[in-house]
Design an enzyme around this catalytic site. Sequence first.
Site, PDB file in Angstrom:
ATOM      1  N   TYR A  12       0.978  -0.998  -0.079  1.00  0.00           N
ATOM      2  CA  TYR A  12       0.512  -0.213  -0.323  1.00  0.00           C
ATOM      3  C   TYR A  12       0.811   1.153   0.302  1.00  0.00           C
ATOM      4  O   TYR A  12       0.548   2.301  -0.498  1.00  0.00           O
ATOM      5  CB  TYR A  12      -0.957   0.158   1.317  1.00  0.00           C
ATOM      6  CG  TYR A  12      -1.575   1.555   1.353  1.00  0.00           C
ATOM      7  CD1 TYR A  12      -3.149   1.261   0.367  1.00  0.00           C
ATOM      8  CD2 TYR A  12      -1.879   2.655   2.182  1.00  0.00           C
ATOM      9  CE1 TYR A  12      -3.852   2.014   0.646  1.00  0.00           C
ATOM     10  CE2 TYR A  12      -2.451   3.645   1.454  1.00  0.00           C
ATOM     11  CZ  TYR A  12      -3.020   3.176   1.049  1.00  0.00           C
ATOM     12  OH  TYR A  12      -4.646   4.080   1.087  1.00  0.00           O
ATOM     13  N   PHE A  54      -7.677  23.176 -23.351  1.00  0.00           N
ATOM     14  CA  PHE A  54      -7.434  21.526 -23.867  1.00  0.00           C
ATOM     15  C   PHE A  54      -9.258  20.960 -22.977  1.00  0.00           C
ATOM     16  O   PHE A  54      -9.226  21.290 -21.830  1.00  0.00           O
ATOM     17  CB  PHE A  54      -6.666  20.493 -23.073  1.00  0.00           C
ATOM     18  CG  PHE A  54      -6.846  19.016 -23.811  1.00  0.00           C
ATOM     19  CD1 PHE A  54      -7.126  18.450 -24.981  1.00  0.00           C
ATOM     20  CD2 PHE A  54      -7.507  17.761 -23.085  1.00  0.00           C
ATOM     21  CE1 PHE A  54      -7.375  17.278 -25.375  1.00  0.00           C
ATOM     22  CE2 PHE A  54      -7.543  16.905 -22.988  1.00  0.00           C
ATOM     23  CZ  PHE A  54      -8.089  16.252 -24.064  1.00  0.00           C
ATOM     24  N   THR A  55     -10.263  19.830 -23.471  1.00  0.00           N
ATOM     25  CA  THR A  55     -10.969  19.832 -22.797  1.00  0.00           C
ATOM     26  C   THR A  55     -10.770  19.786 -21.164  1.00  0.00           C
ATOM     27  O   THR A  55     -11.967  20.254 -20.489  1.00  0.00           O
ATOM     28  CB  THR A  55     -12.196  18.458 -23.660  1.00  0.00           C
ATOM     29  OG1 THR A  55     -10.827  17.447 -23.570  1.00  0.00           O
ATOM     30  CG2 THR A  55     -11.903  19.080 -24.748  1.00  0.00           C
ATOM     31  N   ARG A  85     -13.226  16.801 -33.306  1.00  0.00           N
ATOM     32  CA  ARG A  85     -12.865  17.945 -32.514  1.00  0.00           C
ATOM     33  C   ARG A  85     -13.115  19.253 -32.887  1.00  0.00           C
ATOM     34  O   ARG A  85     -12.514  19.705 -33.984  1.00  0.00           O
ATOM     35  CB  ARG A  85     -10.893  17.835 -33.416  1.00  0.00           C
ATOM     36  CG  ARG A  85     -10.804  17.106 -31.081  1.00  0.00           C
ATOM     37  CD  ARG A  85     -11.156  16.926 -30.129  1.00  0.00           C
ATOM     38  NE  ARG A  85     -10.227  16.132 -29.331  1.00  0.00           N
ATOM     39  CZ  ARG A  85     -11.405  15.659 -27.769  1.00  0.00           C
ATOM     40  NH1 ARG A  85     -12.206  16.187 -27.459  1.00  0.00           N
ATOM     41  NH2 ARG A  85     -10.700  15.258 -27.309  1.00  0.00           N
ATOM     42  N   PHE A  87     -18.512  15.864 -25.118  1.00  0.00           N
ATOM     43  CA  PHE A  87     -18.507  14.943 -27.133  1.00  0.00           C
ATOM     44  C   PHE A  87     -18.472  13.591 -26.971  1.00  0.00           C
ATOM     45  O   PHE A  87     -18.871  12.669 -27.131  1.00  0.00           O
ATOM     46  CB  PHE A  87     -17.743  15.827 -27.187  1.00  0.00           C
ATOM     47  CG  PHE A  87     -15.954  15.391 -26.263  1.00  0.00           C
ATOM     48  CD1 PHE A  87     -15.841  16.986 -25.116  1.00  0.00           C
ATOM     49  CD2 PHE A  87     -15.211  14.620 -27.343  1.00  0.00           C
ATOM     50  CE1 PHE A  87     -14.883  16.619 -24.640  1.00  0.00           C
ATOM     51  CE2 PHE A  87     -14.356  14.421 -25.615  1.00  0.00           C
ATOM     52  CZ  PHE A  87     -13.906  15.730 -24.778  1.00  0.00           C
ATOM     53  N   LYS A 104      -0.489   8.601 -22.917  1.00  0.00           N
ATOM     54  CA  LYS A 104       0.083   9.217 -23.947  1.00  0.00           C
ATOM     55  C   LYS A 104       1.928   9.164 -24.895  1.00  0.00           C
ATOM     56  O   LYS A 104       2.534   7.640 -24.956  1.00  0.00           O
ATOM     57  CB  LYS A 104      -0.124  10.743 -24.843  1.00  0.00           C
ATOM     58  CG  LYS A 104      -1.144  10.707 -25.080  1.00  0.00           C
ATOM     59  CD  LYS A 104      -2.382  10.890 -23.854  1.00  0.00           C
ATOM     60  CE  LYS A 104      -3.770  11.648 -23.673  1.00  0.00           C
ATOM     61  NZ  LYS A 104      -4.443  11.306 -22.833  1.00  0.00           N
ATOM     62  N   ASP A 134       2.026  21.574 -19.738  1.00  0.00           N
ATOM     63  CA  ASP A 134       0.573  19.571 -19.742  1.00  0.00           C
ATOM     64  C   ASP A 134       1.811  19.164 -20.632  1.00  0.00           C
ATOM     65  O   ASP A 134       2.054  19.269 -21.917  1.00  0.00           O
ATOM     66  CB  ASP A 134      -0.358  20.137 -20.637  1.00  0.00           C
ATOM     67  CG  ASP A 134      -0.885  19.367 -20.956  1.00  0.00           C
ATOM     68  OD1 ASP A 134      -0.611  17.221 -20.849  1.00  0.00           O
ATOM     69  OD2 ASP A 134      -2.537  18.847 -21.417  1.00  0.00           O
TER      70      ASP A 134
HETATM   71  C1  LIG Z   1      -3.133  17.754 -23.926  1.00  0.00           C
HETATM   72  C2  LIG Z   1      -4.136  16.702 -23.090  1.00  0.00           C
HETATM   73  N1  LIG Z   1      -3.933  17.453 -21.853  1.00  0.00           N
HETATM   74  C3  LIG Z   1      -4.799  15.720 -20.581  1.00  0.00           C
HETATM   75  C4  LIG Z   1      -5.427  15.082 -21.004  1.00  0.00           C
HETATM   76  C5  LIG Z   1      -6.001  14.458 -20.052  1.00  0.00           C
HETATM   77  O1  LIG Z   1      -4.918  13.259 -20.029  1.00  0.00           O
HETATM   78  P1  LIG Z   1      -6.425  11.601 -19.516  1.00  0.00           P
HETATM   79  O2  LIG Z   1      -6.710  11.751 -20.388  1.00  0.00           O
HETATM   80  O3  LIG Z   1      -4.761  10.716 -19.388  1.00  0.00           O
HETATM   81  O4  LIG Z   1      -7.307  11.984 -18.756  1.00  0.00           O
HETATM   82  C6  LIG Z   1      -5.162  14.922 -22.215  1.00  0.00           C
HETATM   83  C7  LIG Z   1      -5.873  13.698 -22.887  1.00  0.00           C
HETATM   84  O5  LIG Z   1      -6.885  13.649 -23.773  1.00  0.00           O
HETATM   85  C8  LIG Z   1      -4.534  15.458 -23.592  1.00  0.00           C
HETATM   86  O6  LIG Z   1      -4.792  14.812 -25.171  1.00  0.00           O
END
Ligand SMILES: Cc1ncc(COP(=O)(O)O)c(C=O)c1O
Length: 470
Positions: free
Chosen positions: A85, A137-138, A395, A462, A271, A228
């Site tokens: 743990y 970014f979303t 997108r 989306f 990624k 990021d």
């Molecule tokens: C540029 C970017 N930041 C953050 C994220 C969020 O990461 P996660 O999907 O691992 O939560 C993504 C995921 O698509 C991303 O492309």
Amino acid sequence: MTHLKPETMGQQFGRRSWAEPWKIKMVEPLRMISREERERALVEAGYNTFLLRSDDVYIDLLTDSGTSAMSDRQWAGMMLGDEAYAGSRNFYHLEGAVQRHYGFRHVLPTHQGRGAEHLISQVAIKPGQFVPGNMYFTTTRLHQELAGGQFVDVIIDEAHDPQDLHPFKGDVDLAKLGALIERVGAGQIAYVSLAGTVNMAGGQPVSMANLRALRELCISHGIRLFLDATRLVENAFFIQEQEAGFAERSIAEIVLEFCSYADGAWMSAKKDNLVNIGGWLAVNDDELFEELRNLIVVYEGLHTYGGLAGRDMEALAIGIEESMQDDHVRSRIGQVRYLGELLTDWGIPIVQPVGGHAIFLDARRFYAHLVQDEFPAQTLAAELYLDSGIRSMERGIASAGRDAKTGDHNRPKLELTRLTIPRRVYTQAHMDVVAESVKAVHDERESTRGLRMTYEPKYLRFFQARFERL
Ligand SMILES: Cc1ncc(COP(=O)(O)O)c(C=O)c1O
């Protein structure tokens, strides 16, 4: 009968061919269901490719997130999981890999990128503050908003033009940022949120020169800068290839220098870092770390596992090392470019220059007869699936959501359909099949009708929205 002289793709493009720096040890069979079955599956999924079953998909280009093939070394690492743990040895391997390659002092594992986004947003944003960034970014923007922040786009204008050939369309417009600082005051800026590469702009990179200038501006106003780092390795490739003075520097060296200008970074390790699940958050400041380390136990887990199993952390530590290798990055981006070259040659409208992780079809030009409120990019994703079982992602207007104040759709300039290439998964023959399907859908474009949204969830619509044909 005349016979064409066979040429390799490299010869057709007047260069020597490249190949992946790996060979395949294990395969996963693919199956293509019939056109009638695809039609049924698409209606059941409400014309949203996120709602398809993966068994109904032939070539899956929905995302490069968590879809990489792990190496034999990573799988071997999975067997060395220390599932204690607290204080798992795999955590220390992960911590060491992040420190060595990204250069930050303090490291916290998270279950994936948005776990890290949540923590940094809650700790570093005070309600009412602004968060400037190089395009939204979303998930990043939503976590900033949920923490009471207001995102402000300070990317250069060229990023919003799919045909502009600027080599670093991810760059920050320092004049836009300067004007924001002037207008609201530096104290009202939580931090600058910088992504390399910029996903929503088409995987476009940030130059080192721009980052150095940005860092100076931030320091002169006492504003923190967070990265990021999700696709920073791919960003480094573009710097190495296109920015003066970097041709002889390795990807690993470039990533390390890039991070040296930031106060911390969050990471979706699904990624660049070549794992199926995982993320991390890393910062330099002791006090900030103290707060994050405390908050992580509320949402993710103890600070030495943060929602991951020991085996996940081991695979991630190894994935970080592998992701920095120059030949890996070159072949990864080479495959994306290969698909881009075919489509460009056939006159298909795509975002140029081709970015790091995907081909972005320009749905505005593809379906010039559809207005944006008819969801051209969502329509294109649906048509591609119908044609060949290839899964892509919208997108555009659906991803952009609604304006928090007016409630109207956000209407981004970019209306794109993303063909995202998983790392180390598909071959050149798969790319040929994809290109031919895009061409077939393009040939039929004039008779294609758009979509209407019939169900709209409140957050990140989306992912789960439903549509029907107009
Ligand atoms: C540029 C970017 N930041 C953050 C994220 C969020 O990461 P996660 O999907 O691992 O939560 C993504 C995921 O698509 C991303 O492309």
